[in-house]
Design an enzyme around this catalytic site. Structure first.
Site, PDB file in Angstrom:
ATOM      1  N   ASP A  29       0.544 -39.147 -33.423  1.00  0.00           N
ATOM      2  CA  ASP A  29       1.765 -39.615 -33.601  1.00  0.00           C
ATOM      3  C   ASP A  29       2.195 -40.392 -32.461  1.00  0.00           C
ATOM      4  O   ASP A  29       1.082 -40.950 -31.820  1.00  0.00           O
ATOM      5  CB  ASP A  29       2.863 -38.812 -34.184  1.00  0.00           C
ATOM      6  CG  ASP A  29       3.844 -39.213 -34.820  1.00  0.00           C
ATOM      7  OD1 ASP A  29       4.598 -40.145 -34.433  1.00  0.00           O
ATOM      8  OD2 ASP A  29       4.141 -38.529 -35.925  1.00  0.00           O
ATOM      9  N   HIS A  64       9.940 -41.204 -33.231  1.00  0.00           N
ATOM     10  CA  HIS A  64       9.106 -40.375 -34.427  1.00  0.00           C
ATOM     11  C   HIS A  64       8.214 -39.237 -33.875  1.00  0.00           C
ATOM     12  O   HIS A  64       8.121 -38.231 -34.261  1.00  0.00           O
ATOM     13  CB  HIS A  64       8.309 -41.242 -35.398  1.00  0.00           C
ATOM     14  CG  HIS A  64       7.794 -40.741 -36.531  1.00  0.00           C
ATOM     15  ND1 HIS A  64       6.855 -40.019 -36.688  1.00  0.00           N
ATOM     16  CD2 HIS A  64       8.348 -41.058 -37.822  1.00  0.00           C
ATOM     17  CE1 HIS A  64       6.542 -39.646 -38.124  1.00  0.00           C
ATOM     18  NE2 HIS A  64       7.546 -40.306 -38.774  1.00  0.00           N
ATOM     19  N   SER A 222       7.170 -37.900 -44.352  1.00  0.00           N
ATOM     20  CA  SER A 222       6.788 -37.670 -42.964  1.00  0.00           C
ATOM     21  C   SER A 222       7.618 -36.749 -42.263  1.00  0.00           C
ATOM     22  O   SER A 222       7.306 -36.372 -41.217  1.00  0.00           O
ATOM     23  CB  SER A 222       6.925 -39.105 -42.187  1.00  0.00           C
ATOM     24  OG  SER A 222       8.279 -39.653 -42.046  1.00  0.00           O
TER      25      SER A 222
END
Length: 557
Positions: A29, A64, A222
């Site tokens: 990520d 994120h 996600s």
């Protein structure tokens, strides 16, 4: 959902384990903010993606990456506890800008680095749309090597609004994750389809968790995917705590096999949106922490199936069943569905043998509405004259659990013509008329052909999952070749002595051909030897086909 602890079953598992240091969880990520209170002091190693150069990580990728990493490793003494803070984490921050997620070499090297670092599970935040239904060979090879090494890769299906395919979620062996809201309704933008179905579930996809500088509420696949990664890591850690191997792929199988199917109301009228079903943590925990995951629950390989039986139906939930006034009455159901065909999606259609479901049927593709219409018509016909149904479908490697029943493997059905139904007596009469034996032999040929069909559907009954089984089952549909053989035998007072399926020497190079072998003998004179008839069935395609002329010869005793 406000927090992870609100997921049913999580607090109970946390009382036993909050992760195990011997279980390594990898993350692909953006770069996480390890100074966040939820992550401060966590056992997380960052593997720098040096192949990307030295560009700075800022903005959305960091937000994120922090969110995902904290969902997994957030300290339990912080405001945003994660699933497995006691597991060891390894992060490859290789998604710095949007183009990084489109680079197959970057993705492949990231997966390889996490496997080399000893990861048992890898959370991959990439959901790369693909029109071809395939992925770059480099990326595919890295994913396949990880699965082959026993590493579980968890990834979102993506948020493109439905039937969009995304990699690596479509690749074999991964655990793909769609998203549902707090009330259990699957988000309409959560990607779905048969390409995901053998290895995909849906999970809660909206809650608040850690981001740089505080917390933020996020939603989507996600968000749901790290929930499943965390649950899988928690189950693997529980196994290790009990002295068992982590077995992340076995945990994957348990999560898919025990998932709860959707009904109409929580899937926008299309239960297939729910993939294999919603994660059922309590059931998955019971299956995953056993010494061995129950073999009958393990996904089958994706393969064609040719099944025989009768058409049946059940329901995925009590809510689906209760929408019908007389759900246990097939005649009433057939009449109701004829008047309300849109209600057909509420049924879990099955192929039954002796009243027991052997396969669950899921219509798919552009002819889905026509397939439902065919199912309704066959259900009505069974109440009159139909006594045998054949289905040429595809086993997609997963199972469903009808309300009040056991686990049933799923077949996708892509065309109405691949579902057939008929009266055996009528089929025998028309077949014998077509080959036109002498009038005095008609009765004997019909009786012998009836014995043949009874043998295929009775003593030699099978689920039609393997090539020789599919070839044999097809002979109960295309009766002309066996009818010619039994007519020959009837004219010579011979009776069927043996029936077998053997690999055929005939066929195209790309065929999968099998010979149906019928041996006939004179019951009163064993010294006259045996006459053998063979005809060939090609099962390379979903639809088996008989080709060539039947062949016969005498075999001396």
């Amino acid at each position: 959902m406000t927090a992870l602890r609100d997921i049913p079953g999580v607090p109970e598992l946390w009382r036993e384990s909050t992760g195990h240091p011997d279980v390594v969880v990898g993350v692909l990520d953006g770069r996480p903010d390890l100074g966040h209170p939820a992550l401060r002091g966590a056992d997380i190693e960052v593997l720098e993606p040096r192949w990307l150069g030295s560009a700075r990580d800022t903005g959305p990728p960091v937000e994120h990456g922090t969110f995902i990493t904290a969902v997994l490793f957030g300290r339990h003494d912080s405001a945003t506890p994660g699933f497995v803070p006691r597991c060891r984490g390894v992060v490859v921050p290789a998604l710095r800008v949007e183009s990084d997620g489109l680079d197959p070499l970057n993705l492949a090297r990231s997966i390889e680095a996490l496997v080399a670092a000893g990861a048992h599970l890898i959370h991959c935040s990439v959901a790369l749309p693909t029109l071809s239904g395939d992925a770059d060979p480099l990326f595919k090879r890295a994913v396949a090597a990880a699965v082959e090494a026993g590493v579980l890769i968890v990834t979102p299906t993506g948020n493109e609004g439905g039937r969009t395919l995304a990699a690596p979620a479509i690749l074999p062996g991964v655990l793909a994750v769609g998203a549902h809201a707090d009330d259990g309704t699957v988000f309409r933008y959560s990607n779905w389809g048969s390409a995901y179905l053998p290895h995909a579930v849906v999970a809660p996809g909206e809650f608040e968790h850690a981001v740089p500088g505080g917390t933020r509420r996020r939603k989507g696949t996600s968000v749901a995917a790290p929930v499943v990664t965390g649950i899988a890591a928690l189950l693997a850690s529980t196994r290790v705590s009990r002295g068992l191997p982590a077995d992340p792929l076995g945990v994957r199988d348990a999560l898919v096999a025990t998932a709860t199917p959707c009904g109409l109301t929580d899937s926008a009228g299309e239960p297939a949106r729910c993939l294999a079903g919603k994660v059922n943590l309590a059931a998955a925990a019971r299956a995953a922490v056993a010494d061995d995951v129950v073999p009958s629950l393990l996904p089958m390989p994706v393969s064609p199936v040719f099944a025989l039986g009768r058409l049946g139906y059940g329901f995925a939930s009590r809510q689906d069943r209760d929408r019908f006034a007389r759900p246990e009455d097939p005649r009433w159901m057939a009449e109701y569905l004829a008047a309300h065909p849109e209600a057909a999606v509420a049924l879990m259609w099955t192929v039954d043998v002796d009243g027991s479901p052997q396969h669950a049927l899921i219509p798919s593709g552009p002819y889905r509405a026509d397939i439902f219409a065919k199912l309704i018509a066959v259900l009505a016909a069974q109440e009159r004259a139909v006594d045998l149904v054949s289905v040429a479908g595809t086993a997609v490697g997963t199972h469903v659990r009808p309300l009040g029943g056991g686990v049933v493997p799923v077949l996708t059905l892509s065309a109405p013509a691949r579902l057939s139904a008929w009266s055996v007596a009528d089929r025998i009469r028309t077949t014998v008329a077509a080959i036109a034996p002498p009038p005095h032999l008609v009765g004997r040929v019909e009786a012998a052909l009836r014995d043949f069909v009874n043998a295929v559907t009775g003593a030699l009954r099978n689920p039609g999952r393997h090539a020789p089984q599919r070839a044999l089952n097809h002979t109960a549909v295309d009766l002309i070749p066996p009818a010619r053989a039994v007519a020959f035998a009837a004219a010579r007072d011979l009776e069927l002595r043996d029936l077998a399926v053997v690999r055929s020497p005939y066929g195209r190079p790309d065929s999968d051909s099998w010979d149906i072998c019928l041996q006939f003998a004179n019951p009163g004179d064993e010294y006259r030897g045996v006459t053998e008839w063979r005809f060939t069935v090609d099962v390379a395609d979903v639809d088996p086909v008989t080709f060539g002329e039947p062949r016969s010869w005498a075999k001396r005793a």
